[in-house]
Structures are given as C-alpha cells and as structure tokens.
Design an enzyme around this catalytic site. Structure first.
Site, PDB file in Angstrom:
ATOM      1  N   VAL A 160       0.868  -1.182   0.000  1.00  0.00           N
ATOM      2  CA  VAL A 160       0.000   0.000   0.000  1.00  0.00           C
ATOM      3  C   VAL A 160       0.903   1.228   0.000  1.00  0.00           C
ATOM      4  CG1 VAL A 160      -1.407   1.336   1.611  1.00  0.00           C
ATOM      5  CG2 VAL A 160      -2.054  -1.018   1.071  1.00  0.00           C
ATOM      6  N   SER A 187     -13.328   7.953 -19.767  1.00  0.00           N
ATOM      7  CA  SER A 187     -14.784   8.004 -19.599  1.00  0.00           C
ATOM      8  C   SER A 187     -15.449   8.233 -20.951  1.00  0.00           C
ATOM      9  CB  SER A 187     -15.143   9.170 -18.673  1.00  0.00           C
ATOM     10  OG  SER A 187     -16.538   9.391 -18.654  1.00  0.00           O
ATOM     11  N   TYR A 227     -14.628  18.092 -16.286  1.00  0.00           N
ATOM     12  CA  TYR A 227     -14.464  16.628 -16.311  1.00  0.00           C
ATOM     13  C   TYR A 227     -14.374  16.129 -17.760  1.00  0.00           C
ATOM     14  CZ  TYR A 227     -15.368  11.693 -15.225  1.00  0.00           C
ATOM     15  OH  TYR A 227     -15.274  10.327 -15.115  1.00  0.00           O
ATOM     16  N   LYS A 248     -11.050  14.374 -19.527  1.00  0.00           N
ATOM     17  CA  LYS A 248     -11.023  13.007 -20.058  1.00  0.00           C
ATOM     18  C   LYS A 248     -10.681  13.006 -21.549  1.00  0.00           C
ATOM     19  CE  LYS A 248     -11.878  10.735 -16.247  1.00  0.00           C
ATOM     20  NZ  LYS A 248     -10.852   9.867 -15.650  1.00  0.00           N
ATOM     21  N   ILE A 285     -20.961   3.923 -13.967  1.00  0.00           N
ATOM     22  CA  ILE A 285     -20.606   2.735 -13.191  1.00  0.00           C
ATOM     23  C   ILE A 285     -20.903   3.058 -11.725  1.00  0.00           C
ATOM     24  CG2 ILE A 285     -18.721   1.146 -12.567  1.00  0.00           C
ATOM     25  CD1 ILE A 285     -19.317   1.210 -15.631  1.00  0.00           C
TER      26      ILE A 285
END
Ligand SMILES: NC(=O)c1ccc[n+]([C@@H]2O[C@H](COP(=O)([O-])OP(=O)(O)OC[C@H]3O[C@@H](n4cnc5c(N)ncnc54)[C@H](OP(=O)(O)O)[C@@H]3O)[C@@H](O)[C@H]2O)c1
Length: 263
Positions: free
Chosen positions: A65, A147, A160, A164, A193
């Site tokens: 991680v 997207s 956005y 993209k 999604i």
C-alpha cells in the site's frame, strides 16, 4: 491467464470503486500489486480483499500500500520508487484515480478547473513519465481509466469532459511514442458505473438514485454498469497476450452510451 502470475501492477485509485475492482481482479490472476490512494483504511481493506480473491496465488508481501495525494509530486515519485524498491520491476500501470466536478463552462471556477485537470490529467502524465523507464525494461503497458465523457460532450460537467478528452489524447500520444519500445498504452471509457464518484462530486443520495434510474434509459443496454465489468476490460488491455496488437485505443465499456444521438 498465467500472463499475470508474478507480474507487478500499480493501480491508482485502488481505495475505491473501479480501481479497487481492478486490483481485486488482477490479484485473482496472481498479479503482485502496489495499491495507491489517499484513504489508508480503505487501501488496507482493498489489500485484504485482494489477498482473499487471489486464493493464495499472491502472498502477503506481494501487495503493498502506498498512500498519498497524487496531486503532490512527491507522492507520485514515492509511488514509483516504493514499487521498484519493493518488487524490482513494473509491468502494468493502471491510472484509475479521478474526480468529477459539476459546472458548465460559464460557471466553473478556475480553481475547480485546475483541480480536475491536476488529478485527471497531470498526475497521469507524470506517473506515465516516471513509469516509462521501468515499462520499457519489461515491455509492459499502461491502461488509463477515461470516460465516455472524453469521447462525447455532456452539459454541466465541463472540466471533467475536457480532462477526459485530454487523457484520451495523452493515451494516443504515449501509445505512439512508446510503440517502438514494445510498450502498449490504452484506455477504457466507461459509462455510468456504480461507485462513489458522483456523490463525492456533489450529488445527494436522492439525486444519485434518480441518476442511476435515468441511466436505464441513457444506456442502450438498459442499466448502469458495475465495477467488475470495467475491471475485466482493463485486464484484457493489460494482458500482453490477449491484446498484444492493440495500442492507443479508447475502449468503450458503456452499454452503448456513446452511440446515442437524439432523433
Ligand atoms: N463511476 C463512473 O460512473 C465512472 C465513469 C467513467 C469513468 N470513471 C472514472 O473511473 C475512475 C475511478 O473512479 P470511481 O468511479 O472508481 O470513483 P471513486 O469510487 O470515487 O474512486 C476514486 C479513486 O480515486 C482516488 N483519488 C481521487 N483523487 C485522488 C488524489 N488526488 N490522489 C490520489 N488518489 C485520488 C480516490 O482515493 P481516496 O478514496 O483514497 O481518496 C479513489 O480511490 C476515475 O478516473 C473516473 O473518472 C468513472
């Protein structure tokens, strides 16, 4: 699927949603993982789920991680360095970390525009740059999570959509520039999604429920998608056998959403 056994993948956005699903799917195929995100508890939960879904194929020390906000350059460098220090190689970079913000071109504040561009484009550009020397050595590949908004204009999410679209062009540029080195670069372009992103971007629970209901009509297949459906497409593009001659594509995983035009 032996393709992924003992390979090493970095997955950004692994603490939630699509990135988490990708990590769990790659773990189920025996892939070693470097999990990136900001929320340590959620990253640790993803790590446990990955170990579970690997069914013993991946050992405890084969999933690390690496926490940190990728907007900070130091955390991008740290992610690549820790991965190489621990595993000694990198085969796949999955860029899934991303944010959405509401706002038309007319009203989006410039600082919101910058934030969306920083997370969705600049971090991917710089992680790509840092990963290139390592991917050249392994003839590895990159999968960007873009997207349908990169391919089509949707009103009210201007930053956005533009971020993209920029990411898709970055995918093509990088694919072209790295092809001679045998490094492939592709993206998946999901429709709606079910994850946390929309509520984090400002939708209330009621608005989100209505949005998912509407998705039954905006997606020709009649429903929103789920994380696993995107994870399987990412796996396909990251698989040097199954997608060996594919580079620079924007693969729609959107139930046909990008096909729809009013008539
Ligand atoms: N869900 C959809 O309908 C949909 C559709 C098309 C495309 N996508 C794309 O899919 C990708 C994943 O989104 P998701 O739906 O899975 O959303 P999500 O559930 O909100 O997950 C977003 C992930 O990105 C990480 N992240 C955000 N900002 C970050 C930063 N500054 N530094 C490091 N990590 C950061 C988050 O980390 P923490 O939680 O630890 O902060 C989280 O792991 C995004 O690129 C998104 O644009 C989603």
């Amino acid at each position: 699927m032996a393709q992924f056994l003992n390979k090493v993948a970095i997955v950004t956005g692994a603490s939630s949603g699509i990135g988490k699903g990708v990590a769990m799917h790659l773990a189920s195929l025996g892939c070693c993982l470097s999990l990136s995100g900001r929320n340590r508890d959620n990253l640790n939960e993803t790590r446990l789920k990955c170990l579970e879904s690997s069914n013993g194929l991946v050992k405890e020390n084969q999933i690390i991680v690496v926490e940190g906000d990728l907007v900070d350059e130091i955390n991008r460098v740290n992610l690549i360095n820790k991965t190489i220090d621990h595993f000694g190689r990198l085969d796949v970079l999955v860029n899934s970390a991303g944010i959405i913000a509401k706002g038309t071109v007319e009203v989006t504040p410039p600082d919101v525009w910058d934030k969306v561009m920083d997370v969705n484009v600049k971090t991917v550009f710089h992680l790509t740059q840092l990963a290139i020397p390592h991917l050249k050595k392994t003839k590895g590949n990159i999968v960007n999570v873009s997207s349908v908004n990169g391919l089509r204009a949707f009103a009210g999410v201007a930053a956005y959509c533009v971020s993209k679209a920029a990411l898709d062009q970055l995918t093509r540029n990088t694919a072209l520039e790295l092809a001679a080195d045998g490094v492939r670069v592709n993206s998946v372009n999901p429709g709606v999604i079910i994850t946390e992103i929309h509520k984090r971007g400002g939708m209330s629970d009621e608005e989100y429920a209505a949005f998912l209901e509407k998705s039954k009509t905006t997606h020709p297949l009649g429903r929103p998608g789920n994380v696993d459906e995107v994870a399987r497409a990412v796996r396909f593009l990251a698989d040097n056998q199954d997608s060996s001659f594919i580079t620079g594509v924007t693969l729609s995983v959107d139930g046909g959403r990008n096909l729809v035009c009013p008539r």
